[in-house]
Design a protein around this motif. Structure first.
Motif, PDB file in Angstrom:
ATOM      1  N   VAL A  28       0.829  -1.000  -0.132  1.00 33.73           N
ATOM      2  CA  VAL A  28       0.103   0.013  -0.064  1.00 33.73           C
ATOM      3  C   VAL A  28       0.865   1.304   0.044  1.00 33.73           C
ATOM      4  N   GLN A  29       0.728   2.145  -0.785  1.00 30.50           N
ATOM      5  CA  GLN A  29       1.534   3.486  -1.073  1.00 30.50           C
ATOM      6  C   GLN A  29       0.705   4.677  -0.567  1.00 30.50           C
ATOM      7  N   GLY A  30       0.696   4.594   0.878  1.00 30.19           N
ATOM      8  CA  GLY A  30       0.129   5.606   1.489  1.00 30.19           C
ATOM      9  C   GLY A  30      -1.206   5.582   2.009  1.00 30.19           C
ATOM     10  N   HIS A  31      -1.721   5.878   3.240  1.00 30.99           N
ATOM     11  CA  HIS A  31      -2.956   5.863   3.778  1.00 30.99           C
ATOM     12  C   HIS A  31      -3.465   7.344   4.151  1.00 30.99           C
ATOM     13  N   VAL A  32      -4.507   7.726   3.848  1.00 31.77           N
ATOM     14  CA  VAL A  32      -5.118   9.071   4.213  1.00 31.77           C
ATOM     15  C   VAL A  32      -6.477   9.017   5.038  1.00 31.77           C
ATOM     16  N   THR A  40     -12.365   6.634   6.140  1.00 36.80           N
ATOM     17  CA  THR A  40     -13.259   7.763   6.338  1.00 36.80           C
ATOM     18  C   THR A  40     -13.946   7.546   7.521  1.00 36.80           C
ATOM     19  N   ASP A  41     -14.350   8.663   8.180  1.00 40.12           N
ATOM     20  CA  ASP A  41     -15.224   8.717   9.391  1.00 40.12           C
ATOM     21  C   ASP A  41     -16.329   9.824   9.577  1.00 40.12           C
ATOM     22  N   GLU A  42     -17.309   9.661  10.200  1.00 43.42           N
ATOM     23  CA  GLU A  42     -18.383  10.751  10.273  1.00 43.42           C
ATOM     24  C   GLU A  42     -18.273  11.324  11.372  1.00 43.42           C
ATOM     25  N   VAL A  52      -8.625  17.070  12.844  1.00 46.11           N
ATOM     26  CA  VAL A  52      -7.687  17.461  12.014  1.00 46.11           C
ATOM     27  C   VAL A  52      -6.470  18.390  12.534  1.00 46.11           C
ATOM     28  N   ARG A  53      -7.046  19.118  13.554  1.00 55.44           N
ATOM     29  CA  ARG A  53      -5.913  20.043  14.412  1.00 55.44           C
ATOM     30  C   ARG A  53      -5.156  19.107  15.155  1.00 55.44           C
ATOM     31  N   GLU A  54      -5.616  18.039  15.686  1.00 53.31           N
ATOM     32  CA  GLU A  54      -4.775  17.043  16.646  1.00 53.31           C
ATOM     33  C   GLU A  54      -4.258  15.918  16.116  1.00 53.31           C
ATOM     34  N   GLY A  55      -4.295  16.021  14.741  1.00 51.91           N
ATOM     35  CA  GLY A  55      -3.692  14.804  13.734  1.00 51.91           C
ATOM     36  C   GLY A  55      -4.355  13.782  13.750  1.00 51.91           C
ATOM     37  N   ALA A  56      -5.588  13.389  14.245  1.00 52.18           N
ATOM     38  CA  ALA A  56      -6.254  12.201  14.260  1.00 52.18           C
ATOM     39  C   ALA A  56      -6.669  12.076  12.920  1.00 52.18           C
ATOM     40  N   ALA A  57      -6.877  12.873  12.179  1.00 51.49           N
ATOM     41  CA  ALA A  57      -7.209  12.888  10.654  1.00 51.49           C
ATOM     42  C   ALA A  57      -6.603  13.513   9.773  1.00 51.49           C
ATOM     43  N   THR A  60      -7.000  21.003   6.098  1.00 52.54           N
ATOM     44  CA  THR A  60      -5.768  20.052   6.553  1.00 52.54           C
ATOM     45  C   THR A  60      -4.728  20.956   7.470  1.00 52.54           C
ATOM     46  N   ARG A  61      -3.899  20.517   7.842  1.00 56.47           N
ATOM     47  CA  ARG A  61      -2.902  21.097   8.715  1.00 56.47           C
ATOM     48  C   ARG A  61      -1.971  21.797   7.746  1.00 56.47           C
TER      49      ARG A  61
END
Length: 312
Positions: free
Chosen positions: A106-110, A141-143, A153-158, A289-290
């Motif tokens: 796998v070439q990366g995970h977002v 993905t998460d809702e 996003v700010r805390e880096g969880a996404a 994004t950050r």
């Protein structure tokens, strides 16, 4: 902000010899509020955990834990260490996970978090087309509700958040995404079904079906009603757009819905969607994004793809 960064840098400069195992044990003690339970959780004896905590306190030169009637809690210095330790450990967990994915091809995970309104529309198709172009990438993905999207996003969880632009995103990087349009949804036999557009003032008292109480759409409509010194009274309130479409189709009365999301539901074909003639009736979604300096190359690639799908 500079002072906070300086304090954090100084704090961890003092604690430069603290290892990841000790950090994980400290977090476990804070989570459990008890050294014995933390030791059991980490498959160690309690004395070993106590020695690790004592070593950190000796390294920093200040107590990190406070023992009270209800168990152990972090001290002021401990709160600082706990916050930073969680971030460090999350980063290491993500690093290990992503490296293992590279090993398996796998070439990366977002990681993408989005609001319910976004997930109800075209983002699934947009991510799907991205994965067709980049089969080696994995996207999860998460809702979440809007404030939680921003926090993740700010805390880096996404890595990426997608939400309505009415939300306060602070200093996060913002890019445009899609739009949707608020409409009055009625059955085809409703007296207003042939209207080109309607004003909120004229249909406010007819809105029988409310969607997601406390959500962004509900908040928007109630705010607009309050501006007019009026209030909304619904015959029924439902949790989502799919249920709203079904109740409108069943004859309970009109609802105000985002057209693009509502049209995706099976019974929407039996409804008529009349645009609201209001400046606030067009909603704009954004990607957060950050920022490029913190985003992986794969994250930036997905952001660019989503931007390319933006509707004018």
């Amino acid at each position: 902000m500079f002072d906070d960064l300086s304090r954090t840098t100084c704090f961890f400069g003092m604690a430069k010899h603290i290892d990841f195992v000790s950090l994980r044990l400290f977090v476990a003690v804070c989570d459990e509020g008890n050294i014995a339970r933390a030791a059991e959780r980490e498959s160690l004896v309690a004395s070993a955990v106590s020695r690790r905590i004592a070593a950190i306190e000796a390294e920093i030169g200040t107590p990190l834990l406070v023992r009270g009637r209800r168990g152990i809690k972090p001290s002021s210095a401990g709160e600082t260490l706990l916050r930073q330790a969680r971030e460090i450990l999350r980063s290491m967990d993500r690093l290990n996970a992503e490296l293992s994915e590279y090993a398996s091809g796998v070439q990366g995970h977002v990681r993408v978090v989005a609001t319910t309104a976004v997930l109800a529309e075209d983002i699934a198709e947009d991510i799907g087309s991205f994965l067709e172009l980049h089969p080696g990438v994995r996207v999860s993905t998460d809702e979440r509700v809007s404030p939680e999207v921003v926090r993740a996003v700010r805390e880096g969880a996404a890595d990426i958040g997608v939400l309505w632009d009415a939300s306060d995103v602070g200093d996060l990087q913002v890019e445009p995404y899609r739009r949707d349009h608020m409409c009055l949804a009625v059955r085809s036999d409703h007296p207003l079904a042939g209207s080109v557009q309607v004003r909120f003032d004229d249909v406010m008292d007819q809105i029988a079906v409310g969607v997601a109480p406390g959500g962004m759409v509900d908040t928007l409509l109630r705010r607009e009603a309050a501006i007019r010194s009026r209030s909304l009274v619904h015959r029924i309130q439902v949790s989502g757009i799919d249920a709203a479409v079904r109740f409108v189709a069943a004859g309970l009365g009109p609802a105000i819905l985002p057209r693009e999301a509502a049209m995706g539901h099976a019974k929407a074909s039996s409804l008529t969607f009349i645009p609201l003639a209001e400046p606030w009736a067009e909603r704009r979604f954004v990607i957060i994004t950050r920022g490029q300096s913190a985003d992986s190359a794969t994250t930036q690639l997905l952001v660019q793809h989503l931007k390319s799908r933006t509707l004018g």
